[in-house]
Design a protein around this motif. Structure first.
Motif, PDB file in Angstrom:
ATOM      1  N   ILE A 389     -28.524 -33.252 -20.266  1.00 26.62           N
ATOM      2  CA  ILE A 389     -29.131 -33.883 -19.025  1.00 26.62           C
ATOM      3  C   ILE A 389     -29.968 -34.944 -19.485  1.00 26.62           C
ATOM      4  CG2 ILE A 389     -30.827 -33.596 -17.110  1.00 26.62           C
ATOM      5  CD1 ILE A 389     -29.687 -30.653 -16.883  1.00 26.62           C
ATOM      6  N   LYS A 390     -30.948 -34.875 -20.501  1.00 23.75           N
ATOM      7  CA  LYS A 390     -31.789 -35.870 -20.986  1.00 23.75           C
ATOM      8  C   LYS A 390     -30.970 -37.334 -21.508  1.00 23.75           C
ATOM      9  CE  LYS A 390     -35.885 -36.534 -23.992  1.00 23.75           C
ATOM     10  NZ  LYS A 390     -36.986 -35.820 -24.863  1.00 23.75           N
ATOM     11  N   THR A 391     -29.940 -36.808 -22.392  1.00 25.60           N
ATOM     12  CA  THR A 391     -29.093 -37.963 -23.068  1.00 25.60           C
ATOM     13  C   THR A 391     -28.576 -38.849 -21.812  1.00 25.60           C
ATOM     14  OG1 THR A 391     -28.978 -36.816 -24.902  1.00 25.60           O
ATOM     15  CG2 THR A 391     -27.365 -38.320 -24.622  1.00 25.60           C
ATOM     16  N   LEU A 392     -27.889 -38.064 -20.997  1.00 25.59           N
ATOM     17  CA  LEU A 392     -27.101 -38.967 -19.921  1.00 25.59           C
ATOM     18  C   LEU A 392     -28.105 -39.654 -19.128  1.00 25.59           C
ATOM     19  CD1 LEU A 392     -24.398 -39.335 -18.445  1.00 25.59           C
ATOM     20  CD2 LEU A 392     -25.165 -37.492 -16.736  1.00 25.59           C
ATOM     21  N   PHE A 393     -29.298 -39.013 -18.809  1.00 24.17           N
ATOM     22  CA  PHE A 393     -30.481 -39.818 -18.025  1.00 24.17           C
ATOM     23  C   PHE A 393     -30.941 -40.900 -18.810  1.00 24.17           C
ATOM     24  CE2 PHE A 393     -34.601 -40.574 -16.504  1.00 24.17           C
ATOM     25  CZ  PHE A 393     -34.318 -40.953 -15.094  1.00 24.17           C
ATOM     26  N   LYS A 394     -31.172 -40.944 -20.037  1.00 23.38           N
ATOM     27  CA  LYS A 394     -31.619 -42.018 -21.101  1.00 23.38           C
ATOM     28  C   LYS A 394     -30.487 -43.214 -21.197  1.00 23.38           C
ATOM     29  CE  LYS A 394     -35.082 -40.210 -24.093  1.00 23.38           C
ATOM     30  NZ  LYS A 394     -35.632 -40.166 -25.581  1.00 23.38           N
ATOM     31  N   GLN A 395     -29.292 -42.667 -21.238  1.00 24.69           N
ATOM     32  CA  GLN A 395     -28.223 -43.698 -21.323  1.00 24.69           C
ATOM     33  C   GLN A 395     -27.722 -44.583 -20.074  1.00 24.69           C
ATOM     34  OE1 GLN A 395     -24.877 -41.510 -23.351  1.00 24.69           O
ATOM     35  NE2 GLN A 395     -25.926 -41.339 -25.332  1.00 24.69           N
ATOM     36  N   GLU A 396     -27.659 -43.730 -18.999  1.00 18.01           N
ATOM     37  CA  GLU A 396     -27.354 -44.397 -17.728  1.00 18.01           C
ATOM     38  C   GLU A 396     -28.283 -44.249 -16.759  1.00 18.01           C
ATOM     39  OE1 GLU A 396     -23.091 -45.054 -17.506  1.00 18.01           O
ATOM     40  OE2 GLU A 396     -24.636 -45.977 -18.739  1.00 18.01           O
ATOM     41  N   ASN A 397     -29.383 -43.718 -16.763  1.00 16.69           N
ATOM     42  CA  ASN A 397     -30.162 -43.705 -15.554  1.00 16.69           C
ATOM     43  C   ASN A 397     -29.698 -42.828 -14.430  1.00 16.69           C
ATOM     44  OD1 ASN A 397     -32.736 -43.968 -14.787  1.00 16.69           O
ATOM     45  ND2 ASN A 397     -31.956 -45.528 -13.246  1.00 16.69           N
ATOM     46  N   TYR A 398     -28.649 -41.654 -14.826  1.00 18.80           N
ATOM     47  CA  TYR A 398     -28.127 -40.745 -14.025  1.00 18.80           C
ATOM     48  C   TYR A 398     -28.598 -39.501 -14.084  1.00 18.80           C
ATOM     49  CZ  TYR A 398     -24.051 -38.768 -11.255  1.00 18.80           C
ATOM     50  OH  TYR A 398     -23.334 -37.977 -10.507  1.00 18.80           O
ATOM     51  N   LEU A 399     -28.971 -38.769 -13.092  1.00 17.30           N
ATOM     52  CA  LEU A 399     -29.371 -37.401 -13.170  1.00 17.30           C
ATOM     53  C   LEU A 399     -28.256 -36.381 -12.630  1.00 17.30           C
ATOM     54  CD1 LEU A 399     -32.042 -35.990 -13.974  1.00 17.30           C
ATOM     55  CD2 LEU A 399     -32.734 -36.085 -11.584  1.00 17.30           C
ATOM     56  N   CYS A 400     -28.173 -35.440 -13.605  1.00 18.32           N
ATOM     57  CA  CYS A 400     -27.063 -34.616 -13.191  1.00 18.32           C
ATOM     58  C   CYS A 400     -27.734 -33.222 -13.333  1.00 18.32           C
ATOM     59  CB  CYS A 400     -25.816 -34.567 -13.848  1.00 18.32           C
ATOM     60  SG  CYS A 400     -26.014 -33.959 -15.762  1.00 18.32           S
ATOM     61  N   ASP A 401     -27.020 -32.103 -12.509  1.00 17.78           N
ATOM     62  CA  ASP A 401     -27.523 -30.904 -12.371  1.00 17.78           C
ATOM     63  C   ASP A 401     -27.138 -30.154 -13.895  1.00 17.78           C
ATOM     64  OD1 ASP A 401     -25.670 -28.138 -11.347  1.00 17.78           O
ATOM     65  OD2 ASP A 401     -24.755 -30.141 -11.601  1.00 17.78           O
ATOM     66  N   THR A 402     -27.717 -28.905 -13.933  1.00 19.80           N
ATOM     67  CA  THR A 402     -27.187 -28.238 -15.000  1.00 19.80           C
ATOM     68  C   THR A 402     -25.729 -27.808 -15.417  1.00 19.80           C
ATOM     69  OG1 THR A 402     -27.961 -26.127 -13.921  1.00 19.80           O
ATOM     70  CG2 THR A 402     -29.462 -26.966 -15.392  1.00 19.80           C
ATOM     71  N   HIS A 403     -24.985 -27.367 -14.345  1.00 22.33           N
ATOM     72  CA  HIS A 403     -23.621 -27.040 -14.293  1.00 22.33           C
ATOM     73  C   HIS A 403     -22.689 -28.312 -14.761  1.00 22.33           C
ATOM     74  CE1 HIS A 403     -25.615 -24.545 -11.783  1.00 22.33           C
ATOM     75  NE2 HIS A 403     -24.849 -23.377 -11.954  1.00 22.33           N
ATOM     76  N   THR A 404     -23.159 -29.287 -13.938  1.00 21.59           N
ATOM     77  CA  THR A 404     -22.259 -30.881 -14.429  1.00 21.59           C
ATOM     78  C   THR A 404     -22.830 -31.000 -16.003  1.00 21.59           C
ATOM     79  OG1 THR A 404     -22.761 -31.606 -12.090  1.00 21.59           O
ATOM     80  CG2 THR A 404     -22.046 -33.170 -14.042  1.00 21.59           C
ATOM     81  N   SER A 405     -23.964 -30.767 -16.302  1.00 23.31           N
ATOM     82  CA  SER A 405     -24.346 -31.017 -17.844  1.00 23.31           C
ATOM     83  C   SER A 405     -23.308 -30.083 -18.861  1.00 23.31           C
ATOM     84  CB  SER A 405     -25.762 -30.625 -17.911  1.00 23.31           C
ATOM     85  OG  SER A 405     -26.176 -30.765 -19.406  1.00 23.31           O
ATOM     86  N   VAL A 406     -23.083 -29.020 -18.363  1.00 20.42           N
ATOM     87  CA  VAL A 406     -22.444 -27.860 -19.148  1.00 20.42           C
ATOM     88  C   VAL A 406     -21.054 -28.737 -19.252  1.00 20.42           C
ATOM     89  CG1 VAL A 406     -21.074 -25.701 -19.327  1.00 20.42           C
ATOM     90  CG2 VAL A 406     -23.610 -25.916 -18.722  1.00 20.42           C
ATOM     91  N   ALA A 407     -20.327 -29.282 -18.301  1.00 19.49           N
ATOM     92  CA  ALA A 407     -18.958 -29.716 -18.286  1.00 19.49           C
ATOM     93  C   ALA A 407     -18.999 -31.265 -18.990  1.00 19.49           C
ATOM     94  CB  ALA A 407     -18.503 -30.140 -16.727  1.00 19.49           C
ATOM     95  N   ILE A 408     -20.139 -31.949 -18.938  1.00 20.49           N
ATOM     96  CA  ILE A 408     -20.344 -33.252 -19.737  1.00 20.49           C
ATOM     97  C   ILE A 408     -20.084 -32.702 -21.273  1.00 20.49           C
ATOM     98  CG2 ILE A 408     -21.520 -35.103 -20.408  1.00 20.49           C
ATOM     99  CD1 ILE A 408     -22.506 -35.163 -17.638  1.00 20.49           C
ATOM    100  N   ASN A 409     -21.202 -31.676 -21.536  1.00 22.53           N
ATOM    101  CA  ASN A 409     -21.461 -31.501 -22.944  1.00 22.53           C
ATOM    102  C   ASN A 409     -19.833 -30.826 -23.543  1.00 22.53           C
ATOM    103  OD1 ASN A 409     -21.830 -29.089 -25.073  1.00 22.53           O
ATOM    104  ND2 ASN A 409     -23.824 -30.480 -25.154  1.00 22.53           N
ATOM    105  N   VAL A 410     -19.120 -29.861 -22.774  1.00 17.28           N
ATOM    106  CA  VAL A 410     -17.832 -29.441 -23.330  1.00 17.28           C
ATOM    107  C   VAL A 410     -16.872 -30.522 -23.512  1.00 17.28           C
ATOM    108  CG1 VAL A 410     -16.082 -27.790 -22.828  1.00 17.28           C
ATOM    109  CG2 VAL A 410     -18.634 -27.036 -22.538  1.00 17.28           C
TER     110      VAL A 410
END
Length: 500
Positions: A389-410
């Motif tokens: 979540i933190k990395t995506l927000f830093k890179q893209e200024n885009y906030l995602c929830d915890t479930h979406t974050s699991v999907a991005i990580n995997v």
């Protein structure tokens, strides 16, 4: 189009009966006897259409006992601009994570800020029409087990719908504070909410057992009622999910990111396997897909199953930052097994019996090969969820929830392992504000507090991400339901609530 039970293919029902009944008498799940086949010309014809027009086309293939006018009425009532904010309720947003482009399909613009709205805004319309066709005059009693999002979406979809009553069970310590508040403040004269002492699997098992309890079924019948379901065991819940994957494929073509016939990858954070199964059905119908990436949290029973062919729920249960996936019994996997086993209802029934009695089963080598050919399984713990979540927000200024974050990580794990850069659609299943504590801990841990709504405000101030209106309004709503029961007492609770 007729439907079979996964555990008894001799049980054959219409679409309306499958939707009204929810689950087969033997406990199996209804599946279509065959799937429509879409060619490249079919997809070309869908390109200029709106989301609602695409939905009407797909539904007409599966709901053959509904008229075109009935289907149009269901679709246009469900996917209104005022409910979802635009004519496209499932928009694609292109972002990069560690240099990899991801087309994020935002499925959370509906009234409860979760992907379940995509199905549960239309299911009440399907159900009321199905009841008239098959059980005219009866009241449907809808039992729901929820790990957080289904409960609120079902309550909102069915509130004050004629000839329906709804009881939602959720694990007392297994949902986020925001999810709990959404359910316990629910309006509507036909709804009821109860926490259970146990986890989601206890709630889900309890509901499935009640569905097949002869004593309660007779009591309902004597009072002109019947059971139905709003969980994804109901075909009417799964069918609308097929639409948004087909629509996303068309959107990618229209945006020039792929050509018709090009394959895509699909990434889904899932616990009950319904959302990713809908994507697989879209593939079976003709949508070109290279790989289905199944993303789990620490409750990684699906990851292990995809990698080994052994489904084993006998493991530690984790309460995680992505609670909607805190599931060890993935109900919809049964539908995939039915298809991969060549529609072998006896084999599927044997596996499901083994799951109930000893908590595990192992599929055949043929089925295992089918699974590993099409699916990649991976999981992500809470620490990595928050880092993502933190990395995506830093890179893209885009906030995602915890479930979406699991999907991005995997998905990132998948790319690192395979090097596969096929264009990807990733299902984003909830607004970050439904899990403000965990999301705030990821981007600004110093701002954590005991007040859920203070954290919502802090998250907005720090990130600038818009607070959805349904979340903003929650603070001032009255709590209506504080009921808690043991899982073994669920049948009695149902009888008391219905006055049986």
């Amino acid at each position: 189009m007729l439907y079979n039970s996964t555990e008894n293919k001799n049980e054959v029902v219409s679409a309306a009966q499958a939707i009204a009944q929810g689950i087969s008498k033997d406990g199996g799940l209804f599946v279509p006897q065959e799937l429509p086949v879409y060619t490249e010309d079919t997809f070309k014809s869908l390109l200029p259409k709106t989301y609602n027009e695409r939905a009407k086309f797909v539904f007409s293939e599966f709901l053959t006992d509904f008229t075109a006018e009935e289907i149009a009425e269901c679709v246009d009532s469900a996917y209104k601009v005022e409910k979802f904010g635009s004519e496209c309720p499932a928009p694609l947003v292109a972002k990069k994570y560690n240099g990899n482009e991801i087309n994020i399909m935002e499925l959370w613009h509906g009234p409860t800020c979760a992907f379940k709205d995509m199905a549960l805004q239309i299911l009440p319309h399907f159900l009321t029409k199905s009841l008239k066709k098959t059980y005219d005059g009866k009241t449907a009693v809808i039992l729901v087990a929820t790990s957080g999002d289904t409960g609120k979406a079902a309550l909102e979809g069915f509130k004050d719908v004629d000839h329906t009553k709804m009881i939602v069970f959720y694990p007392v310590d297994g949902v986020s504070p925001m999810q709990k508040r959404q359910m316990t403040t629910q309006k509507g004269n036909n709804v009821n909410v109860c926490a259970i002492k146990g986890n989601f699997d206890d709630a889900q098992t309890g509901v499935k057992n009640i569905f097949t309890t002869e004593e309660i079924i007779k009591l309902l019948n004597d009072n002109n009622m019947l059971f139905s379901s709003a969980n994804s065991i109901n075909w009417g819940r799964l069918l609308p999910q097929i639409v948004y994957y087909i629509s996303a494929y068309c959107d990618l073509v229209n945006e020039g990111k792929i050509k018709i016939g090009d394959k895509i990858n699909i990434v889904v954070p899932t616990g009950n396997f319904g959302n990713i199964l809908a994507a697989y059905y879209a593939y079976c119908m003709g949508m070109p897909v290279n790989k289905f990436i199944c993303a789990s949290n620490s409750n990684n029973v699906l990851t292990d199953f995809i990698n080994t062919g052994v489904y084993d729920k006998n493991r530690q249960f984790y309460a995680t930052a992505s609670p909607s996936m805190d599931i060890l019994v993935s109900s919809n996997l049964e539908r995939l097994l039915y298809k991969f086993s060549g529609n072998d209802d006896k084999l599927v029934a044997q596996w499901m019996k083994s799951l109930k009695t000893v908590g595990k089963y192992e599929v055949t080598e043929e089925v295992k090969k089918e699974i590993t050919d099409k699916f990649f399984g991976g999981f992500c713990n809470d620490d990595d969820t928050k880092k993502t979540i933190k990395t995506l927000f830093k890179q893209e200024n885009y906030l995602c929830d915890t479930h979406t974050s699991v999907a991005i990580n995997v998905y990132n794990q998948y790319v690192e392992k395979t090097g596969d850069k096929t264009p990807v659609v990733l299902a984003s299943t909830a607004s970050p504000y439904k899990f403000s504590n965990a999301v705030l801990e990821a981007v600004a841990p110093e701002a954590i507090s005991d007040n859920e709504f203070e954290m919502v405000e802090k998250l907005n101030q720090i990130t600038g991400a818009e607070i959805p209106k349904p979340i903003a309004e929650l603070e001032n709503l009255e709590v209506r339901f504080n009921n808690v029961t043991e899982s073994k007492s669920m049948p009695e609770y149902v009888k008391e609530t219905l006055g049986l």
